[in-house]
Design a protein around this motif. Structure first.
Motif, PDB file in Angstrom:
ATOM      1  N   PHE A 212       0.842  -1.193   0.000  1.00 25.82           N
ATOM      2  CA  PHE A 212       0.000   0.000   0.000  1.00 25.82           C
ATOM      3  C   PHE A 212       0.879   1.245   0.000  1.00 25.82           C
ATOM      4  O   PHE A 212       1.969   1.243   0.567  1.00 25.82           O
ATOM      5  CB  PHE A 212      -0.888   0.046   1.256  1.00 25.82           C
ATOM      6  CG  PHE A 212      -1.942  -1.020   1.293  1.00 25.82           C
ATOM      7  CD1 PHE A 212      -2.987  -1.020   0.384  1.00 25.82           C
ATOM      8  CD2 PHE A 212      -1.901  -2.019   2.257  1.00 25.82           C
ATOM      9  CE1 PHE A 212      -3.968  -1.998   0.422  1.00 25.82           C
ATOM     10  CE2 PHE A 212      -2.883  -2.998   2.310  1.00 25.82           C
ATOM     11  CZ  PHE A 212      -3.923  -2.993   1.383  1.00 25.82           C
ATOM     12  N   SER A 247      -2.003  -1.671  10.691  1.00 28.05           N
ATOM     13  CA  SER A 247      -2.699  -0.721   9.795  1.00 28.05           C
ATOM     14  C   SER A 247      -3.043  -1.396   8.470  1.00 28.05           C
ATOM     15  O   SER A 247      -4.128  -1.176   7.912  1.00 28.05           O
ATOM     16  CB  SER A 247      -1.807   0.496   9.500  1.00 28.05           C
ATOM     17  OG  SER A 247      -1.486   1.168  10.681  1.00 28.05           O
ATOM     18  N   THR A 251      -6.766  -2.290   6.946  1.00 24.62           N
ATOM     19  CA  THR A 251      -7.140  -1.916   5.571  1.00 24.62           C
ATOM     20  C   THR A 251      -7.796  -3.109   4.887  1.00 24.62           C
ATOM     21  O   THR A 251      -8.870  -2.988   4.293  1.00 24.62           O
ATOM     22  CB  THR A 251      -5.883  -1.499   4.767  1.00 24.62           C
ATOM     23  OG1 THR A 251      -5.128  -0.580   5.549  1.00 24.62           O
ATOM     24  CG2 THR A 251      -6.241  -0.873   3.440  1.00 24.62           C
ATOM     25  N   ASP A 254     -11.428  -4.296   5.788  1.00 23.89           N
ATOM     26  CA  ASP A 254     -12.547  -3.581   5.182  1.00 23.89           C
ATOM     27  C   ASP A 254     -12.666  -4.046   3.726  1.00 23.89           C
ATOM     28  O   ASP A 254     -11.835  -3.701   2.884  1.00 23.89           O
ATOM     29  CB  ASP A 254     -12.263  -2.068   5.262  1.00 23.89           C
ATOM     30  CG  ASP A 254     -13.345  -1.243   4.607  1.00 23.89           C
ATOM     31  OD1 ASP A 254     -14.268  -1.824   3.984  1.00 23.89           O
ATOM     32  OD2 ASP A 254     -13.263  -0.008   4.709  1.00 23.89           O
ATOM     33  N   HIS A 257     -12.305  -1.502   0.978  1.00 33.26           N
ATOM     34  CA  HIS A 257     -11.246  -0.510   1.186  1.00 33.26           C
ATOM     35  C   HIS A 257     -10.845   0.146  -0.131  1.00 33.26           C
ATOM     36  O   HIS A 257     -10.769  -0.494  -1.173  1.00 33.26           O
ATOM     37  CB  HIS A 257     -10.038  -1.126   1.907  1.00 33.26           C
ATOM     38  CG  HIS A 257      -9.212  -2.048   1.061  1.00 33.26           C
ATOM     39  ND1 HIS A 257      -9.362  -3.402   1.084  1.00 33.26           N
ATOM     40  CD2 HIS A 257      -8.227  -1.795   0.183  1.00 33.26           C
ATOM     41  CE1 HIS A 257      -8.522  -3.960   0.241  1.00 33.26           C
ATOM     42  NE2 HIS A 257      -7.810  -2.996  -0.323  1.00 33.26           N
ATOM     43  N   THR A 259      -7.887   2.383  -1.891  1.00 32.60           N
ATOM     44  CA  THR A 259      -6.453   2.494  -1.607  1.00 32.60           C
ATOM     45  C   THR A 259      -5.981   3.955  -1.620  1.00 32.60           C
ATOM     46  O   THR A 259      -5.192   4.359  -2.441  1.00 32.60           O
ATOM     47  CB  THR A 259      -5.634   1.645  -2.585  1.00 32.60           C
ATOM     48  OG1 THR A 259      -6.115   1.940  -3.894  1.00 32.60           O
ATOM     49  CG2 THR A 259      -5.748   0.174  -2.293  1.00 32.60           C
ATOM     50  N   VAL A 262      -3.161   3.522   3.929  1.00 32.13           N
ATOM     51  CA  VAL A 262      -3.608   2.454   4.835  1.00 32.13           C
ATOM     52  C   VAL A 262      -4.527   2.966   5.938  1.00 32.13           C
ATOM     53  O   VAL A 262      -4.527   4.151   6.268  1.00 32.13           O
ATOM     54  CB  VAL A 262      -2.414   1.712   5.488  1.00 32.13           C
ATOM     55  CG1 VAL A 262      -1.813   0.719   4.520  1.00 32.13           C
ATOM     56  CG2 VAL A 262      -1.401   2.657   6.072  1.00 32.13           C
ATOM     57  N   ASN A 263      -5.274   2.036   6.512  1.00 27.35           N
ATOM     58  CA  ASN A 263      -6.190   2.340   7.612  1.00 27.35           C
ATOM     59  C   ASN A 263      -5.381   2.385   8.920  1.00 27.35           C
ATOM     60  O   ASN A 263      -5.483   1.497   9.756  1.00 27.35           O
ATOM     61  CB  ASN A 263      -7.290   1.280   7.658  1.00 27.35           C
ATOM     62  CG  ASN A 263      -8.343   1.577   8.702  1.00 27.35           C
ATOM     63  OD1 ASN A 263      -8.151   2.443   9.560  1.00 27.35           O
ATOM     64  ND2 ASN A 263      -9.444   0.856   8.659  1.00 27.35           N
TER      65      ASN A 263
END
Ligand code: PXL
Length: 277
Positions: A212, A247, A251, A254, A257, A259, A262-263
């Motif tokens: 990511f 993280s 990501t 979900d 998600h 892109t 990152v979450n």
């Protein structure tokens, strides 16, 4: 509470640089001052973006801080967009560095064997010069290869990595840590060399089969936050590996998600918990 200043761009969408550093370092319990070097609509990996350069603001802001007697426990630099910015940031570091100031330089300019849009070998050489002022530099292997003028290698062994780390510190930084190092298909992590103690340290965790954008900035921010919170450099680099992995897992958890980075947000409680121990 410690106060740091981070000098990098703000990309409105596409989580990286300041939109990552500010929340992560703040969540670590460290006051996070910012010096934005440019405003972009998105980071430069999007097919189209605006770019408003703020180089002209760096000196007036720095001079005003100086007049007000504002000081910082650390200076953390990331993505910088021009030769002039590199020179002004070096001046900033020299002005604000005291015996106890930690200078943390992430020489953001490349990944996966390639320079990001707009960067050249000449820029990498100047970024390398800036790194002489650092207590810790945090390049990935692509950035280190440009810094040392060696071809980027996807496959390597531990001896190769140790040799690169020594060469990076020979340039002037006290410590160098290479991020995204992987000797086994399912493990990835960090490799550190401290030129003062001559000691190496490494830490690895699970390697996910995805990549990511923005993980380098998440990693550097978590590492600095942890270090300023009082963890040792080894502990800080370890927590940052685990937090970056968390993280990425958030990501992937979900299903829908997008892109845009990152979450790192939903992984923050894990980081905070690790820093409270
Ligand atoms: O994540 C590094 C980064 C920061 N800032 C901008 C970028 C990038 C990487 O592409 O384009 C503007």
């Amino acid at each position: 509470m410690k106060r740091i200043i981070t000098i990098q761009d703000i990309s409105c969408v596409g989580k990286c640089s300041l939109t990552v550093a500010l929340p992560i370092i703040s969540a670590a319990g460290v006051e996070t001052a910012v010096l934005p070097t440019a405003v972009l609509s998105t980071h430069t990996a999007f097919p189209k973006f605006t770019f408003r350069d703020l180089t002209g603001e760096i000196e007036p802001i720095a001079e005003t801080f100086e007049e007000l007697g504002i000081d910082f426990d650390a200076v953390y630099t990331g993505y910088l967009g021009s030769f002039e910015q590199l020179a002004l940031v070096e001046k900033f570091i020299k002005t604000f560095k005291t015996e106890n100031t930690v200078v943390f330089i992430d020489p953001v300019m490349a990944d996966n064997g390639q320079l990001y849009k707009g960067f050249t070998q000449e820029f990498a050489d100047k970024m390398t010069e800036l790194c002489k002022n650092a207590d810790l530099i945090l390049p990935n292997l692509t950035e280190a290869s440009y810094m040392l003028h060696i071809p980027y290698q996807e496959k390597y062994d531990e001896e190769y990595i140790r040799d690169i780390l020594v060469k990076l510190t020979d340039i002037g930084a006290k410590k160098a840590a290479l991020t995204g190092i992987s000797f086994e298909d399912d493990k990835i992590g960090v490799y550190l060399y401290d030129s003062q103690t001559k000691e190496f340290f490494s830490y690895f965790n699970e390697k996910l089969p995805v990549q990511f954008h923005g993980t380098g900035d998440v990693y550097a921010s978590a590492a600095l936050g942890a270090y300023m919170k009082g963890l040792s450099i080894q502990e800080s680099l370890t927590v940052a590996v685990d937090y970056t992995l968390e993280s990425m897992k958030c990501t992937l958890a979900d299903e829908n998600h997008r892109t845009y980075g990152v979450n790192f947000e939903e992984a923050l409680p894990m980081l905070v918990k690790r820093l409270q121990k």
